[in-house]
Design a protein around this motif. Sequence first.
Motif, PDB file in Angstrom:
ATOM      1  N   CYS A  38       0.850  -1.186   0.000  1.00  0.00           N
ATOM      2  CA  CYS A  38       0.000   0.000   0.000  1.00  0.00           C
ATOM      3  C   CYS A  38       0.887   1.237   0.000  1.00  0.00           C
ATOM      4  O   CYS A  38       2.060   1.180   0.394  1.00  0.00           O
ATOM      5  CB  CYS A  38      -0.852  -0.061   1.258  1.00  0.00           C
ATOM      6  SG  CYS A  38      -1.864   1.363   1.556  1.00  0.00           S
ATOM      7  N   SER A  40       0.878   3.481   2.069  1.00  0.00           N
ATOM      8  CA  SER A  40       1.394   3.749   3.417  1.00  0.00           C
ATOM      9  C   SER A  40       2.598   2.857   3.757  1.00  0.00           C
ATOM     10  O   SER A  40       3.467   3.254   4.532  1.00  0.00           O
ATOM     11  CB  SER A  40       0.291   3.652   4.474  1.00  0.00           C
ATOM     12  OG  SER A  40      -0.280   2.393   4.441  1.00  0.00           O
ATOM     13  N   HIS A  60      -0.602  -4.477   6.065  1.00  0.00           N
ATOM     14  CA  HIS A  60      -1.913  -4.412   6.730  1.00  0.00           C
ATOM     15  C   HIS A  60      -3.036  -4.868   5.809  1.00  0.00           C
ATOM     16  O   HIS A  60      -4.187  -4.844   6.188  1.00  0.00           O
ATOM     17  CB  HIS A  60      -2.177  -2.982   7.234  1.00  0.00           C
ATOM     18  CG  HIS A  60      -2.141  -1.987   6.131  1.00  0.00           C
ATOM     19  ND1 HIS A  60      -0.972  -1.377   5.734  1.00  0.00           N
ATOM     20  CD2 HIS A  60      -3.096  -1.544   5.293  1.00  0.00           C
ATOM     21  CE1 HIS A  60      -1.224  -0.581   4.698  1.00  0.00           C
ATOM     22  NE2 HIS A  60      -2.498  -0.673   4.404  1.00  0.00           N
ATOM     23  N   GLU A  61      -2.675  -5.262   4.578  1.00  0.00           N
ATOM     24  CA  GLU A  61      -3.673  -5.793   3.631  1.00  0.00           C
ATOM     25  C   GLU A  61      -3.365  -7.279   3.515  1.00  0.00           C
ATOM     26  O   GLU A  61      -2.500  -7.674   2.727  1.00  0.00           O
ATOM     27  CB  GLU A  61      -3.533  -5.086   2.282  1.00  0.00           C
ATOM     28  CG  GLU A  61      -3.665  -3.564   2.400  1.00  0.00           C
ATOM     29  CD  GLU A  61      -3.423  -2.812   1.092  1.00  0.00           C
ATOM     30  OE1 GLU A  61      -3.102  -3.464   0.067  1.00  0.00           O
ATOM     31  OE2 GLU A  61      -3.560  -1.582   1.091  1.00  0.00           O
ATOM     32  N   GLU A 145      -9.202  -5.319   2.773  1.00  0.00           N
ATOM     33  CA  GLU A 145      -8.862  -4.125   3.570  1.00  0.00           C
ATOM     34  C   GLU A 145      -8.949  -2.848   2.738  1.00  0.00           C
ATOM     35  O   GLU A 145      -9.586  -1.873   3.154  1.00  0.00           O
ATOM     36  CB  GLU A 145      -7.484  -4.298   4.226  1.00  0.00           C
ATOM     37  CG  GLU A 145      -7.206  -3.274   5.335  1.00  0.00           C
ATOM     38  CD  GLU A 145      -6.692  -1.927   4.847  1.00  0.00           C
ATOM     39  OE1 GLU A 145      -6.767  -0.951   5.624  1.00  0.00           O
ATOM     40  OE2 GLU A 145      -6.234  -1.818   3.695  1.00  0.00           O
TER      41      GLU A 145
HETATM   42 ZN   LIG Z   1      -3.474   0.005   2.631  1.00  0.00          ZN
END
Ligand SMILES: [Zn+2]
Length: 339
Positions: A38, A40, A60-61, A145
Amino acid sequence: MKAVRIPEANEIEIIDLPEPEITQANEVKVKIRRVGICGSDMHIYHGTNPLATYPRIVGHEVAGEVVSIGENVKNVTPGDRVVIEPITYCGDCYACNRGRPNVCNEVSVFGVHEDGGMRESVVLPEEQVHKVNAEINWDEAVMAEPYTIGAQATWRGNVEEGQTVFIQGAGPIGITVLKMAKLRGATVIISDITNERLAFAKENGADYTINPSEVDTVTTINEITNDEGANVVIDAVGSTQTFELGIEVASAAGNVVLLGFNATPSAIAQMLITKKELTITGSRLQTNQFGKVVELINEKKLTHNGLITHKFPLSEVKEAFKFVEENPSIVRKAVITFD
Ligand SMILES: [Zn+2]
Ligand SMILES: NC(=O)c1ccc[n+]([C@@H]2O[C@H](COP(=O)([O-])OP(=O)(O)OC[C@H]3O[C@@H](n4cnc5c(N)ncnc54)[C@H](O)[C@@H]3O)[C@@H](O)[C@H]2O)c1
Ligand SMILES: [Zn+2]
């Protein structure tokens, strides 16, 4: 097990860690199968995410398979495919009590404030895993996500059937907002300065596209909406200018939703906000969106349809970050595979 760690800004390493084990009755051990890269994660890599601390395992995905469960776990069993909800919170503060734990003062995001999913196995409390149907393939599941970000933004903007929604930015986040706004029955106008991204948005249901470097956005939106303006404007760019433009093109009684983390002030006069009685809201992460998103994935109403453009095995994670960084025009979403 192998894990991808950012030891400090601009460095990335694959390390060996002990296999995590279940120690609490409510925990689930997940063998990771896909992790999305991502924007981020790129910010953490470059040292430009003020929330991240180092060293950090990013990711986080995340989608994976349950391999074992604690004795009190009720909702998943070994073999289930799951996606990971990446937030934890205090449960006790004003925001948590208002049902908005995503903005808890103590919110901790998996892969940002704490070690995340870019590793072969992880152990998490049952509440953070959501089961997807067995026939859903990993490339579809891993998008859960990102879709929750679009789900949150359209929820915060109260997007309803029959409304005209203007989304600024057709990057991965703009596309997830587009998909959710279409599922809510809106007419969608989307803008981007890249025609290739606009073409992809069109393939994914956008009714109108605007390239602000080629046409005047205000005039075009007035033409499309018969001078009413856009009922909901969702800013998936996050520049000072897109915020200003959003206030300008929003209709009376409209909503403006912001997703960016830009700390530079925009020049916005009160007059338009008061005159049109606009509702301006932030949208951060998600709250209570995983259930709905997973249902839509299970029903195949949410499919990535070309949003995932590149896949790299875990062993090539450095090359993956480099490729994503150097090829923004061709990478929509890249994922790391753990097969
Ligand atoms: Zn993300
Ligand atoms: N609030 C949240 O929970 C959350 C979560 C993820 C990302 N974000 C934010 O959402 C934004 C978008 O994320 P992304 O990953 O899709 O980023 P991205 O950089 O891939 O996409 C942004 C898109 O905006 C386009 N763009 C640039 N200037 C524009 C302009 N003036 N008008 C129209 N389009 C323009 C770019 O060409 C690009 O396609 C970022 O600001 C990111 O920080 C917020
Ligand atoms: Zn809280």
